[in-house]
Design an enzyme around this catalytic site. Sequence first.
Site, PDB file in Angstrom:
ATOM      1  N   LEU A  40     -12.324 -27.354  41.275  1.00  0.00           N
ATOM      2  CA  LEU A  40     -12.146 -25.921  41.489  1.00  0.00           C
ATOM      3  C   LEU A  40     -13.295 -25.429  42.358  1.00  0.00           C
ATOM      4  CD1 LEU A  40     -11.097 -24.196  38.120  1.00  0.00           C
ATOM      5  CD2 LEU A  40      -9.885 -24.082  40.300  1.00  0.00           C
ATOM      6  N   ASP A  41     -12.996 -24.580  43.346  1.00  0.00           N
ATOM      7  CA  ASP A  41     -14.054 -24.022  44.186  1.00  0.00           C
ATOM      8  C   ASP A  41     -15.080 -23.294  43.326  1.00  0.00           C
ATOM      9  OD1 ASP A  41     -12.701 -24.937  46.420  1.00  0.00           O
ATOM     10  OD2 ASP A  41     -11.633 -23.047  46.721  1.00  0.00           O
ATOM     11  N   SER A  42     -16.314 -23.215  43.812  1.00  0.00           N
ATOM     12  CA  SER A  42     -17.366 -22.545  43.044  1.00  0.00           C
ATOM     13  C   SER A  42     -17.028 -21.083  42.771  1.00  0.00           C
ATOM     14  CB  SER A  42     -18.709 -22.649  43.787  1.00  0.00           C
ATOM     15  OG  SER A  42     -18.619 -22.064  45.069  1.00  0.00           O
TER      16      SER A  42
END
Length: 360
Positions: free
Chosen positions: A130-132
């Site tokens: 998951l993207d930050s």
Amino acid sequence: MMAACKAVAVSATVATATERSEEAAKASTTGTAASAAASAKVAVQSAVGKTATGASATAMAGAAGASRSAAAAKLLSLSGVFAVYKPKGPTSAELLNQLKEKLLAEAGMPPQDGNKRKKQALKIGHGGTLDSAATGVLVVGIGKGTKMLTSMLSGSKKYIATGELGKATDTLDSTGKITEEKPYDQIKQEDIEGILQKFTGNIMQVPPLYSALKKDGQRLSTLMKKGEVVEAKPARPVTVYSLSLQKFQPPLFTLDVECGGGFYIRSLVSDIGKELSSCATVQELTRTKQGPFTLEEHALREDKWTIDGIAQSLEHCMPLLSVEPSVKKLKTEDSKVQAVSSEDKTISQVKEKDGVIGTS
């Protein structure tokens, strides 16, 4: 056992010393002798008291050590797949390290270094980055469960994504630098709804430059941050099972997306903006489901990141895997074949290093 024996010995010493001091006090005929005997009694009791305290501390330390040993044994026996909640901020890898450190500390085990070549006592990994800036369900494998994570990568995922029209960034989300701005006033709700079918089913998608995909062993996002020139990866087949517009308040629009492995929501939002003769970037992104694990029911918050909490979650989550199909298929026969082909290509792009799984 040794601590108990020491405690018995201390009790016997106290009794003997006390009896002797009392006898000396009775036998003496002068106040000076009685005083000396009394002082001797106090001194003996003080010394023995310190000995008893030391024995008690030893016993407590032994009990604490046994407790830590039992916790460590339970931690290392955990095996399977569960889900945690990822907040906005940390990367998926950073969150995984936080989880690992917390579990090792609870078990009284030393922290593990980041050397992937060194065999780790606690094997743990995640099944899909998951993207930050994104939040939501992050699937985690522990013990032998790390070998099950490739199937989680290829399984279906659900997202709620909010895009912003009229603005583009280099990362395709709100964390990047603005690279382009275009008007969007002409865009109506029916315009967005009318083009969503073009992005549903088996489609071709160009991954974003800022991604976990690699070139010469390094992530594209890492190379981009270093200022190096990076060419976009070629378009690849991906699958979108369902796509709908939930809300439209210009310039913001909210999508409900269910997709297969290897799909990038950031690319979807950017492509929708281009299709509308404008541009768009992701403002908010939440993964609400991955495989059978939902945000509401299965994603453990940080206060539940305990050995017992994860043991209970594994007991609850593992039976779900036996009833969840590994690859969701579209309705038509032709699309079923294409969907499986797309997922197979996604799995081939997966690498496993010390139990940590991520798209390559």
